[in-house]
Enzyme design. Structure first.
Site, PDB file in Angstrom:
ATOM      1  N   LYS A 124     -91.449  59.797 -32.297  1.00 36.68           N
ATOM      2  CA  LYS A 124     -91.385  60.225 -30.606  1.00 36.68           C
ATOM      3  C   LYS A 124     -91.414  61.633 -30.827  1.00 36.68           C
ATOM      4  CE  LYS A 124     -89.065  56.399 -28.772  1.00 36.68           C
ATOM      5  NZ  LYS A 124     -88.007  55.776 -28.210  1.00 36.68           N
ATOM      6  N   HIS A 127     -88.461  66.138 -27.744  1.00 41.52           N
ATOM      7  CA  HIS A 127     -88.576  66.989 -26.306  1.00 41.52           C
ATOM      8  C   HIS A 127     -87.604  67.836 -25.909  1.00 41.52           C
ATOM      9  CE1 HIS A 127     -85.345  64.182 -24.883  1.00 41.52           C
ATOM     10  NE2 HIS A 127     -86.178  63.503 -25.480  1.00 41.52           N
ATOM     11  N   HIS A 130     -84.122  67.373 -26.862  1.00 45.85           N
ATOM     12  CA  HIS A 130     -83.575  67.653 -28.207  1.00 45.85           C
ATOM     13  C   HIS A 130     -83.417  69.028 -28.432  1.00 45.85           C
ATOM     14  CE1 HIS A 130     -85.463  63.401 -28.543  1.00 45.85           C
ATOM     15  NE2 HIS A 130     -84.231  63.178 -28.973  1.00 45.85           N
TER      16      HIS A 130
HETATM   17  N1  ARG Z   1     -81.600  59.994 -31.495  1.00 43.85           N
HETATM   18  C1  ARG Z   1     -80.926  59.801 -30.134  1.00 43.85           C
HETATM   19  C2  ARG Z   1     -81.751  60.391 -29.013  1.00 43.85           C
HETATM   20  O1  ARG Z   1     -82.512  60.961 -29.018  1.00 43.85           O
HETATM   21  C3  ARG Z   1     -79.725  60.734 -29.998  1.00 43.85           C
HETATM   22  C4  ARG Z   1     -78.664  60.642 -31.227  1.00 43.85           C
HETATM   23  C5  ARG Z   1     -77.359  60.939 -30.845  1.00 43.85           C
HETATM   24  N2  ARG Z   1     -76.402  60.701 -31.880  1.00 43.85           N
HETATM   25  C6  ARG Z   1     -75.662  59.856 -32.137  1.00 43.85           C
HETATM   26  N3  ARG Z   1     -74.708  59.736 -33.164  1.00 43.85           N
HETATM   27  N4  ARG Z   1     -75.786  58.542 -31.420  1.00 43.85           N
HETATM   28  O2  ARG Z   1     -81.330  59.969 -27.690  1.00 43.85           O
END
Ligand code: ARG
Length: 563
Positions: A124, A127, A130
């Protein structure tokens, strides 16, 4: 010199309060006539059963007043006026001696802190949300490291989950291999979006995807190979961005890393009697805490996001014995983290208290909330390119003959975007407007960068000038304000750590830049005809550049010498 500490230690000698408590009580009055520091005696009044102003008076007469111009008792406050000459000299000398380490301390020595940040999802787009996590996390990492903490930066990649079932189905059906080579994320996004469109017409697709994910979890080879390919392609692109932002991680242990740690987790939850069945799924009931259940395993035996977070936290504790385990993730996931932390607590892990969700608001770009589902996204490369080209335009207007314009524009542009993300209280939404970001005036990255470059240019002109400095001649209110701010650098960093809030450093540095601009616009530096005053002013300029450079570096922003 850390005046708060000095004051706190002296008050401690005379009261039954702890140094830390006193330090927390000490205020910095808004008006100079109320002193530089004030200690309120109201809390003491309760335990000592005396009126606050009587206590203040007693303290005033007995306290060691070395290093202070005067100490006053006003309305139950003990107001401290710092001796200007001493503060000037001590502060400026310290900055010049410590240079790149000015502001640093070792209070975190021996403590491991995990800073989990960025954590984009494979296949993905990376964005702006992030980017926000990347900016805040990278900054917290640097801020904590500056105080001696041993940080472990983890990129918890979203490289596991049912979306991989969808992607595997989509790749087999629709991928354009050439496009995948050229721009992997765009192509993966295209087929991911297509999957959802098609699935609306053909509901069996969802079921297919679910099965393929299950096969992936069970280690089937075909699915594994496709998954690895998707991951490698995505990471290659993410790494380009990290390089551009100069961000590094100590670990890329993402969601998939915990796959082989799930069975023992489920076993442990069972043994601790925490699992209940609900519609075929295994969940941890959190109704006693007013939360929806934490789902550990779906009815088909597949794990979910939360399961992997439970395994990850336990793994991290066993591996790093962390002092804090920080998650820099948007506030929309606040409930998720509450559920995970509560579950860990119910499992009997006292360290659940040391897990911290550091949330941040939404990034709104041209009034659109960014989401990947419909392909309605702003690609980050494009965002950064835009920032850089706008910076270049601005530089061309201001200083058309500058060498290495492109390089400078890259640093200013990227710095400006990072600065914007780090400027407001992180919980607040950010509205992204170019005019507020790429601007040499106002509270922007370029403004601070420009102040630094101005300072450096003064210092270049002064090369070869040599005289003893007389710091007692820095008498004006503006000079003293600047010195005072510089002396408060470390306190501000510590405060940023306490609140997990890089914006404290960002706003601090805007204040320093403002005070600096006021100073150099109003007081002659190079043309000052008193050499010992000139030397003191030049050293103050240098102390300012040291402070700005270090503070920006704590935000992950590089300075430029000329702009
Ligand atoms: N990959 C997730 C997202 O983009 C965020 C991860 C956050 N970290 C975690 N330990 N859950 O929404």
């Amino acid at each position: 010199m850390d005046y708060k500490k000095v004051i706190a230690e002296r008050i401690k000698e005379m009261t039954n309060l702890e140094t830390e408590t006193i330090e927390k009580l000490i205020e910095q009055p808004p008006q100079p006539d109320m002193g530089d520091y004030a200690f309120p005696c109201f809390q003491l009044a309760k335990t000592m059963r005396k009126a606050p102003n009587i206590i203040a008076q007693e303290l005033k007469t007995t306290i060691n007043s070395n290093g202070f111009e005067k100490i006053e008792n006003v309305g139950g406050y003990l107001n401290f006026f710092v001796g200007k000459a001493t503060l000037n000299e001590v502060t400026i000398k310290k900055a010049l001696e410590e240079k790149d380490k000015f502001g640093y301390s070792d209070i975190g020595n021996g403590k491991n802190v995990i800073v989990e940040f960025s954590s984009p999802n494979i296949a993905k787009p990376f964005h702006v949300g992030h980017l926000c996590s990347t900016a805040i996390g990278n900054s917290l990492y640097k801020i904590l490291s500056s105080q001696g903490y041993n940080c472990i930066g983890i990129n918890h990649l979203g490289d596991w989950g049912t979306q991989f079932g969808k992607l595997i189905v989509a790749i087999e059906k629709w991928v354009d291999e050439e496009a995948l080579e050229r721009d992997a994320i765009k192509e993966l996004l295209r087929i991911y979006v297509k999957f959802h469109d098609e699935a609306e017409k053909d509901p069996t697709l969802e079921e297919c995807a679910r099965q393929r994910f299950k096969m992936l979890e069970d280690g089937c080879e075909k699915e594994r190979i496709l998954w690895q390919k998707i991951k490698d392609l995505s990471l290659k692109e993410f790494n380009k961005l990290y390089e551009r932002l100069n961000v590094k991680f100590d670990s890329y242990a993402g969601e998939s890393f915990y796959n082989d740690k799930i069975d023992s987790l489920v076993e442990e939850l069972k043994q601790k009697n925490l699992l209940t069945e609900s519609k075929g799924a295994l969940v941890v009931d959190l109704s006693d805490f007013n939360m929806p259940p934490c789902i550990v395993m779906k009815s088909d035996g597949a794990t979910i996001y939360a399961t992997r977070d439970l395994a990850a936290a336990i793994y991290r504790h066993n591996t790093y014995n962390f002092h804090k385990n920080i998650y820099v993730v948007g506030t929309p996931q606040a409930l998720h983290f509450k559920q995970v932390f509560k579950t860990l607590e119910l499992m009997g892990y006292q360290w659940a208290d040391d897990c911290v969700h550091v949330g941040f608001g939404l990034v709104k770009f041209e009034d659109k909330k960014l989401s990947t589902r419909k392909g309605d996204v702003v690609f980050l490369d494009e965002l950064l390119d835009e920032a850089v080209s706008r910076s270049l335009k601005l530089i061309e207007e201001k200083n058309p003959n500058l060498e290495n314009k492109e390089l400078v524009a890259e640093k200013i542009g990227i710095g400006a975007v990072l600065f914007t993300y780090l400027k407001n209280n992180r919980e607040r939404d950010i509205i992204f407007s170019w005019d507020d970001i790429i601007n040499f005036d106002g509270e922007t990255g370029p403004y601070v960068q420009y102040s630094y470059a101005r300072g450096r240019s003064i210092l270049r002109k002064a090369e070869g000038f040599n005289s003893k400095a007389d710091y007692s001649k820095l008498k004006s209110k503006d000079e003293f304000e600047l010195v005072k701010l510089i002396s408060q650098f470390n306190e501000n960093i510590l405060f940023a750590i306490e609140k997990y809030e890089p914006s404290i450093v960002t706003r601090y540095i805007v204040d320093v830049a403002k005070a600096f601009n006021k100073f150099y616009n109003q007081y002659p530096i190079m043309s000052c005809d008193d050499d010992t005053l000139k030397a003191a002013r030049l050293n103050l300029v240098e102390a300012t550049t040291v402070t700005i450079k270090n503070a920006l570096s704590l935000l992950g922003i590089e300075v430029v010498e000329k702009m």
